[in-house]
Enzyme design. Structure first.
Site, PDB file in Angstrom:
ATOM      1  N   ASP A   1     -13.505  11.378 -18.836  1.00 27.19           N
ATOM      2  CA  ASP A   1     -13.258  11.431 -20.379  1.00 27.19           C
ATOM      3  C   ASP A   1     -13.837  10.392 -20.931  1.00 27.19           C
ATOM      4  OD1 ASP A   1     -10.985  12.205 -22.032  1.00 27.19           O
ATOM      5  OD2 ASP A   1     -10.695   9.456 -22.111  1.00 27.19           O
TER       6      ASP A   1
ATOM      7  N   MET B   1       8.021   9.527  -4.623  1.00 24.18           N
ATOM      8  CA  MET B   1       8.775   8.690  -3.533  1.00 24.18           C
ATOM      9  C   MET B   1       8.093   7.540  -3.324  1.00 24.18           C
ATOM     10  SD  MET B   1      10.807  10.983  -2.365  1.00 24.18           S
ATOM     11  CE  MET B   1      11.800  12.653  -2.368  1.00 24.18           C
ATOM     12  N   CYS B   2       7.020   6.846  -4.123  1.00 28.59           N
ATOM     13  CA  CYS B   2       6.234   5.479  -4.043  1.00 28.59           C
ATOM     14  C   CYS B   2       8.148   4.306  -4.808  1.00 28.59           C
ATOM     15  CB  CYS B   2       5.232   5.628  -4.667  1.00 28.59           C
ATOM     16  SG  CYS B   2       4.338   6.095  -4.036  1.00 28.59           S
TER      17      CYS B   2
END
Length: 150
Positions: free
Chosen positions: A128, A75-76
């Site tokens: 990572d 919804m951005c």
């Protein structure tokens, strides 16, 4: 569902309509922390991680993530960001890596989700890059520090 801005009357999710809002200067700063083993901090500082220079790679990852925030968070609104910075520093006292982001733009909505996304993805990149040498890492304390405009 009328009291919720991201739902229609019948409960269907919808992006908020910002058509009538005025564009203003908006800024946001966010921060986060990745807890590591002390020997991992030494490897980072000496730039001896198997995957390369953590500082440069995590910074670029955070910047790229902020630019793609609207693709990640449903919804951005897509924003024309004017400035993004991601800073990464070693914290030997806290035994980890501190990550900070800053976003600036002129627009009708936000900057905070972009700042938080930059920190989150930079932290995931730290994870990572260090996972081969440190199995005990913890990403923590991702938060909005400041928001202006609107």
């Amino acid at each position: 569902m009328k009291e919720f801005s991201h739902y229609t009357e019948d409960g269907t999710p919808v992006m908020v309509d910002i058509s009538d809002k005025k564009a203003t200067m908006r800024t946001a700063r966010a921060a986060g922390f990745v807890r590591l083993q002390r020997n991992t901090l030494d490897l980072i500082e000496k730039r001896l991680l198997p995957k390369g220079d953590l500082f440069q790679i995590a910074k670029i990852a955070g910047i790229m993530a902020a630019k793609r925030n609207a693709e990640l968070i449903p919804m951005c609104h897509p924003l024309a960001i004017s400035f993004i910075d991601v800073a990464i520093e070693l914290d030997y006292d806290g035994c980890g890596v501190r990550i900070r982001s800053e976003i600036r733009l002129e627009g009708k909505t936000g900057a905070e989700m972009e700042a938080l996304t930059a920190v989150a993805v930079a932290a995931l990149t730290v994870y990572d890059m260090c996972k081969a040498v440190d199995k005990s890492m913890v990403i923590e304390d991702i938060k909005l520090i400041e928001k202006t405009g609107g």
